[in-house]
Design a protein around this motif. Sequence first.
Motif, PDB file in Angstrom:
ATOM      1  N   GLY A  37      -7.270   1.322  -3.355  1.00  0.00           N
ATOM      2  CA  GLY A  37      -7.540   0.009  -3.924  1.00  0.00           C
ATOM      3  C   GLY A  37      -6.758  -1.101  -3.253  1.00  0.00           C
ATOM      4  O   GLY A  37      -7.123  -2.276  -3.365  1.00  0.00           O
ATOM      5  N   GLY A  38      -5.687  -0.752  -2.533  1.00  0.00           N
ATOM      6  CA  GLY A  38      -4.879  -1.760  -1.864  1.00  0.00           C
ATOM      7  C   GLY A  38      -5.306  -2.046  -0.437  1.00  0.00           C
ATOM      8  O   GLY A  38      -4.700  -2.898   0.226  1.00  0.00           O
ATOM      9  N   LEU A  39      -6.335  -1.372   0.055  1.00  0.00           N
ATOM     10  CA  LEU A  39      -6.779  -1.563   1.439  1.00  0.00           C
ATOM     11  C   LEU A  39      -7.572  -2.861   1.585  1.00  0.00           C
ATOM     12  O   LEU A  39      -8.099  -3.402   0.623  1.00  0.00           O
ATOM     13  CB  LEU A  39      -7.635  -0.372   1.878  1.00  0.00           C
ATOM     14  N   TYR A  40      -7.649  -3.324   2.818  1.00  0.00           N
ATOM     15  CA  TYR A  40      -8.411  -4.531   3.125  1.00  0.00           C
ATOM     16  C   TYR A  40      -9.906  -4.270   3.001  1.00  0.00           C
ATOM     17  O   TYR A  40     -10.407  -3.193   3.332  1.00  0.00           O
ATOM     18  CB  TYR A  40      -8.128  -4.983   4.551  1.00  0.00           C
ATOM     19  N   ARG A  41     -10.617  -5.312   2.573  1.00  0.00           N
ATOM     20  CA  ARG A  41     -12.080  -5.278   2.518  1.00  0.00           C
ATOM     21  C   ARG A  41     -12.609  -6.657   2.896  1.00  0.00           C
ATOM     22  O   ARG A  41     -11.876  -7.632   2.900  1.00  0.00           O
ATOM     23  CB  ARG A  41     -12.575  -4.902   1.111  1.00  0.00           C
ATOM     24  N   GLY A  42     -13.892  -6.715   3.178  1.00  0.00           N
ATOM     25  CA  GLY A  42     -14.557  -7.992   3.363  1.00  0.00           C
ATOM     26  C   GLY A  42     -13.955  -8.864   4.440  1.00  0.00           C
ATOM     27  O   GLY A  42     -13.586  -8.423   5.529  1.00  0.00           O
ATOM     28  N   TRP A  52       0.838  -1.210   0.000  1.00  0.00           N
ATOM     29  CA  TRP A  52       0.000   0.000   0.000  1.00  0.00           C
ATOM     30  C   TRP A  52       0.866   1.250   0.000  1.00  0.00           C
ATOM     31  O   TRP A  52       0.599   2.209  -0.731  1.00  0.00           O
ATOM     32  CB  TRP A  52      -0.910  -0.055   1.219  1.00  0.00           C
ATOM     33  N   GLN A  53       1.936   1.227   0.794  1.00  0.00           N
ATOM     34  CA  GLN A  53       2.851   2.366   0.855  1.00  0.00           C
ATOM     35  C   GLN A  53       3.568   2.544  -0.482  1.00  0.00           C
ATOM     36  O   GLN A  53       3.728   3.682  -0.955  1.00  0.00           O
ATOM     37  CB  GLN A  53       3.861   2.150   1.986  1.00  0.00           C
ATOM     38  N   ARG A  54       4.010   1.444  -1.080  1.00  0.00           N
ATOM     39  CA  ARG A  54       4.690   1.535  -2.377  1.00  0.00           C
ATOM     40  C   ARG A  54       3.779   2.092  -3.458  1.00  0.00           C
ATOM     41  O   ARG A  54       4.237   2.768  -4.383  1.00  0.00           O
ATOM     42  CB  ARG A  54       5.208   0.155  -2.800  1.00  0.00           C
ATOM     43  N   ASP A  55       2.480   1.817  -3.339  1.00  0.00           N
ATOM     44  CA  ASP A  55       1.499   2.305  -4.314  1.00  0.00           C
ATOM     45  C   ASP A  55       0.941   3.673  -3.932  1.00  0.00           C
ATOM     46  O   ASP A  55      -0.163   4.043  -4.367  1.00  0.00           O
ATOM     47  CB  ASP A  55       0.346   1.307  -4.453  1.00  0.00           C
TER      48      ASP A  55
END
Length: 318
Positions: A156-161, A148-151
Motif C-alpha cells: 500500500g505504500g508503493l508508488y502508483r499513477g 515503506w521499509q518501516r511499514d
Amino acid sequence: MPLRPCSPRATWQRRESDLLTVAGYTGTGGIRGALAATADRVMAELDETARRLALLLRLVHVGEGTDDTRRRVPRDQLLGELPSAAEVSAVLDAFAADDARLITMDGEGVEITHEALLHAWPTLRSWIEVDRAGLLVEQHLVQSAQAWQRDRRDPGGLYRGGRLTLAREWAAEPGRREGLGPLAVAFLDASVELDLAEHQAARTRTRRRTALSAVLAVLLAVALTASVRLAAANQETRKQLALAVSQSALTKSDLLADSDPVLSRFGASLATFFRTSGRPENANRVRRLFELGLQQPDGAELDLGKQVADVSGASTGA
C-alpha cells in the motif's frame, strides 16, 4: 561555534608578518567566504568518484515553496541512501576533519554544521538550483522508500499513477538510478512491478468480459432459436436441442483452456447445465450465470457447481 575556526584560519593565511589585520579578514570574505573556501578545498582533495556523490545534498532538505534547510540524518541511514558506503564514509571524514568542520557527526546522526553553508558555498547552491525539481523527486522517493521499509514493505505504500510516472522518468535519466541507495532502488522496482501486475489484471478483466460476452451472445442465440422449435418438439427432440447448446458451450470452453483456465471451467459448467437441464429455452438462467462469472475478481476460483445449482434452483418454476 564550530565554524568560527574557518575564518581565523583563513585570516591567518593572509596575515602581515605575525599580525592579523582587518584587511586580511576582509580579504577572506568574512565567515561566508571562509566557509566557501574551505568547502572548495575539501572538494578539490576528493577523487572524482567521491565528488560525483554530491553527498552534502543528502544533508539538505530541499524546500517546496519554503527555504532550504539542514537535514539531520542517522549515519546508517545515510550510508543506505547512497550506492557506496566506503565512498560515503571517506567524504564524511573529509568534511568533518578538524581543518574543515563543515559536517558534524555524533552518535545520533550527521548534519551540516551551520546553515550558512547552504547559502555561502556557491557550489552547493548551484547543485540545488540547477536541479531543484529533480532533487524534490529524489527526496520524495527516498522518504517514501524509508516509510515503506518501516511499514514492513506494505504494498500500500508503493508508488502508483502520476507519482510513479514522474519517478520512472526521473530515474531514466543518465546517472540517476546509479546514485540511489539499495532501499530506494528496491522501492522503485517494487512499484514498477506492482504497476505492471495491476495493468495485467485490468487487461485480464477486459479479456474475460469480452470472452464472456461473446460466448453469451452465441449461447443466447442458440437458446432463443431453440425455444421457438420447442413448442412443437417431443421429449427426444428437446434433449437433442439441449445437447446441441451444451456442445456449443463446451467448444468455447476448450478454446479458452490455455488462455483463461478459470473461464474455461466456467464454460464447461455451462455445458453441463444445458446437457442436464433439457430446458435451453430458459435464457435468463444463462444470463444470470454469466453475470456471476463477470463479478468474479481476477484469480478467484469459481465455485461453478454451486453457482449452476443456485441459478437452476432459483429459476425452477420460472
